[in-house]
Scaffold this motif. Structure first.
Motif, PDB file in Angstrom:
ATOM      1  N   ASP A 197       0.818  -1.210   0.000  1.00 50.14           N
ATOM      2  CA  ASP A 197       0.000   0.000   0.000  1.00 50.14           C
ATOM      3  C   ASP A 197       0.855   1.265   0.000  1.00 50.14           C
ATOM      4  OD1 ASP A 197      -0.912  -0.045   3.506  1.00 50.14           O
ATOM      5  OD2 ASP A 197       0.857  -0.722   2.440  1.00 50.14           O
ATOM      6  N   ASP A 232       1.134   2.181  -3.395  1.00 50.83           N
ATOM      7  CA  ASP A 232      -0.145   2.554  -4.000  1.00 50.83           C
ATOM      8  C   ASP A 232      -0.541   4.006  -3.727  1.00 50.83           C
ATOM      9  OD1 ASP A 232      -1.899  -0.600  -3.694  1.00 50.83           O
ATOM     10  OD2 ASP A 232      -0.471   0.163  -5.136  1.00 50.83           O
ATOM     11  N   ARG A 285      -1.599  -2.156 -11.162  1.00 51.45           N
ATOM     12  CA  ARG A 285      -1.984  -2.534  -9.795  1.00 51.45           C
ATOM     13  C   ARG A 285      -2.671  -3.900  -9.764  1.00 51.45           C
ATOM     14  NH1 ARG A 285      -4.025   2.541  -8.684  1.00 51.45           N
ATOM     15  NH2 ARG A 285      -6.154   1.719  -8.770  1.00 51.45           N
ATOM     16  N   THR A 286      -3.518  -4.144 -10.758  1.00 55.13           N
ATOM     17  CA  THR A 286      -4.225  -5.433 -10.820  1.00 55.13           C
ATOM     18  C   THR A 286      -3.216  -6.573 -10.959  1.00 55.13           C
ATOM     19  OG1 THR A 286      -6.203  -4.479 -11.777  1.00 55.13           O
ATOM     20  CG2 THR A 286      -5.865  -6.808 -12.193  1.00 55.13           C
ATOM     21  N   ARG A 316      -1.272  -7.126  -7.751  1.00 55.12           N
ATOM     22  CA  ARG A 316      -2.130  -7.831  -6.787  1.00 55.12           C
ATOM     23  C   ARG A 316      -2.206  -9.322  -7.129  1.00 55.12           C
ATOM     24  NH1 ARG A 316      -7.077  -9.728  -7.053  1.00 55.12           N
ATOM     25  NH2 ARG A 316      -7.450  -8.811  -9.087  1.00 55.12           N
ATOM     26  N   GLN A 317      -2.521  -9.623  -8.376  1.00 57.13           N
ATOM     27  CA  GLN A 317      -2.716 -11.039  -8.735  1.00 57.13           C
ATOM     28  C   GLN A 317      -1.394 -11.812  -8.706  1.00 57.13           C
ATOM     29  OE1 GLN A 317      -5.453 -12.064 -11.895  1.00 57.13           O
ATOM     30  NE2 GLN A 317      -4.175 -13.791 -12.544  1.00 57.13           N
ATOM     31  N   GLN A 321      -0.156 -12.298  -5.100  1.00 62.03           N
ATOM     32  CA  GLN A 321      -0.985 -13.296  -4.400  1.00 62.03           C
ATOM     33  C   GLN A 321      -0.679 -14.695  -4.908  1.00 62.03           C
ATOM     34  OE1 GLN A 321      -4.862 -10.530  -3.325  1.00 62.03           O
ATOM     35  NE2 GLN A 321      -5.105 -12.122  -4.829  1.00 62.03           N
ATOM     36  N   ALA A 378      -1.831  -8.895   2.120  1.00 60.57           N
ATOM     37  CA  ALA A 378      -2.002  -9.557   0.818  1.00 60.57           C
ATOM     38  C   ALA A 378      -2.586 -10.948   1.036  1.00 60.57           C
ATOM     39  CB  ALA A 378      -0.662  -9.648   0.110  1.00 60.57           C
TER      40      ALA A 378
END
Ligand code: FAQ
Length: 330
Positions: free
Chosen positions: A7, A10, A50-51, A54-55, A58, A123
């Motif tokens: 974050d 971000d 960002r997507t 994130r993916q 993870q 996360a």
């Protein structure tokens, strides 16, 4: 303690997003629609970046945490051969985590930041790895079902629009395919063994079936990221489409093993050519991803301890780096 989370990165994102022009966004979407690969240095919308972070992060965390349930059986594998195979599989998972962290780094986030996101609990990682491995048959079930579900989800990711992620997935999928077969082979042997061994295999299927279906994520109607991820060709199939493919492929394999899928509503629909299956317990899924699954605390606790125990290695590497830099400067 684990403060270098995602974050932090971000915080500046909305500002950069505001600078994006409709022409840039249109040109980007045109490249996606033309099936061009997006590479690390190409312009991309901040939300796309960002997507992916994130993916991919993870996904990497899932590979790393996913080593724990299987690691539980390394010292108790029934034969030397099974132990050697399991050891190799778990090492492969570590490798997958590392390729994926590297793919994530191409998007401008460091591995330290991604790992901090995992260790601070911010996360996510796959819900499936919060279930315990109670018997040896669970190792078979993980290979057969969990790696089987992972392959179903990951083969389309080899065609993901982001080049570094797509290329990492090619090798990962080859290895997952071997993992799936080794799991099926464990269960094949157990199912051809004594009544006790077969019952152990059935019990493992009973416990792992529904959590495996949850791996594909919420139903399409509740999947907040799917529509945009599919428009950007990060995802090629929806959560429900992949779950259906998995059920269609796996049910005949259970029949071959002589095992009963634990779903009273499971029925083959002649007209559509697909199996219809019962409702997933979404409350259980929500609890697990909120951190309240059977093993969430144990999994993260073990990972944090491993990270803290490794501090001296990072410290030594830093000191060595400083010495080298001082030498070069002299
Ligand atoms: N567990 O809007 P969607 C493996 C979250 S690797 C936990 O549908 P999306 C190898 C989701 O993150 C297994 N969280 O999200 C192996 C989002 O939360 P957020 C991992 C889940 O991203 C085998 C929210 O729910 N594979 O098994 C789960 O479009 C054996 C809303 O969901 C990958 O990561 C879940 N099951 O679709 C290793 C593959 N499902 O981020 C060792 C790549 C959803 O907004 C041993 N990932 N959520 O806070 C993907 O394909 C996608 O990210 C999905 C989710 C399909 C997992």
């Amino acid at each position: 303690m684990y403060t270098q989370g995602l974050d932090q990165k971000d915080k500046s994102a909305p500002k950069r997003e505001q600078l994006e022009t409709p022409e840039q966004l249109e040109a980007f979407q045109a490249r996606i629609d033309a099936e061009e690969k997006i590479e690390a240095k190409d312009w991309m919308p901040e939300a796309y970046r960002r997507t992916l972070i994130r993916q991919i992060s993870q996904h990497a965390h899932s590979e790393i945490i996913g080593m724990q349930p299987e690691g539980n059986w390394l010292t108790r594998a029934p034969t030397l051969k099974r132990k050697a195979i399991l050891l190799a599989k778990i090492q492969d998972e570590a490798g997958h985590g590392l390729y994926l962290y590297s793919a994530g780094e191409t998007l401008g986030v460091s591995r330290d930041q991604m790992v901090a996101g995992l260790l601070s609990g911010k996360a996510k990682y796959s819900s499936i790895f919060n279930y315990p491995t109670l018997t040896w048959a669970d190792i078979g079930a993980i290979g057969w079902l969990v790696d089987g579900a992972a392959i179903m989800n990951q083969i389309p990711l080899c065609r993901c629009s982001y080049g570094p992620y797509a290329r990492a997935m090619v090798r990962i999928c080859k290895e997952e395919s071997f993992h799936q077969r080794q799991g099926f082979d464990i269960l094949r042997v157990l199912c051809a063994g004594t009544a006790g061994q077969k019952a152990m295999a059935q019990d493992a299927l009973n416990r792992w079936w529904w959590p495996s279906l949850m791996m594909f994520g919420p139903n399409d109607a509740d999947s907040k990221h799917s529509a945009q991820s599919m428009a950007w060709k990060i995802k090629r199939f929806s959560n429900d489409e992949l779950r259906q493919k998995f059920v269609d492929v796996t049910v005949p394999q259970a029949e071959f093993l002589g095992l009963q899928v634990p779903d009273d509503d499971l029925v083959f629909d002649q007209e559509s050519g697909h199996y219809r299956f019962g409702e997933i317990d979404w409350q259980e899924f929500i609890e697990v991803i909120k951190g309240n699954g059977p093993c969430n605390r144990q999994r993260l606790g073990k990972r944090r301890k491993a990270h803290d125990d490794g501090e001296w290695v990072r410290e030594a590497a830093r000191a060595y780096g400083e010495k080298q830099a001082a030498k070069a400067a002299a």
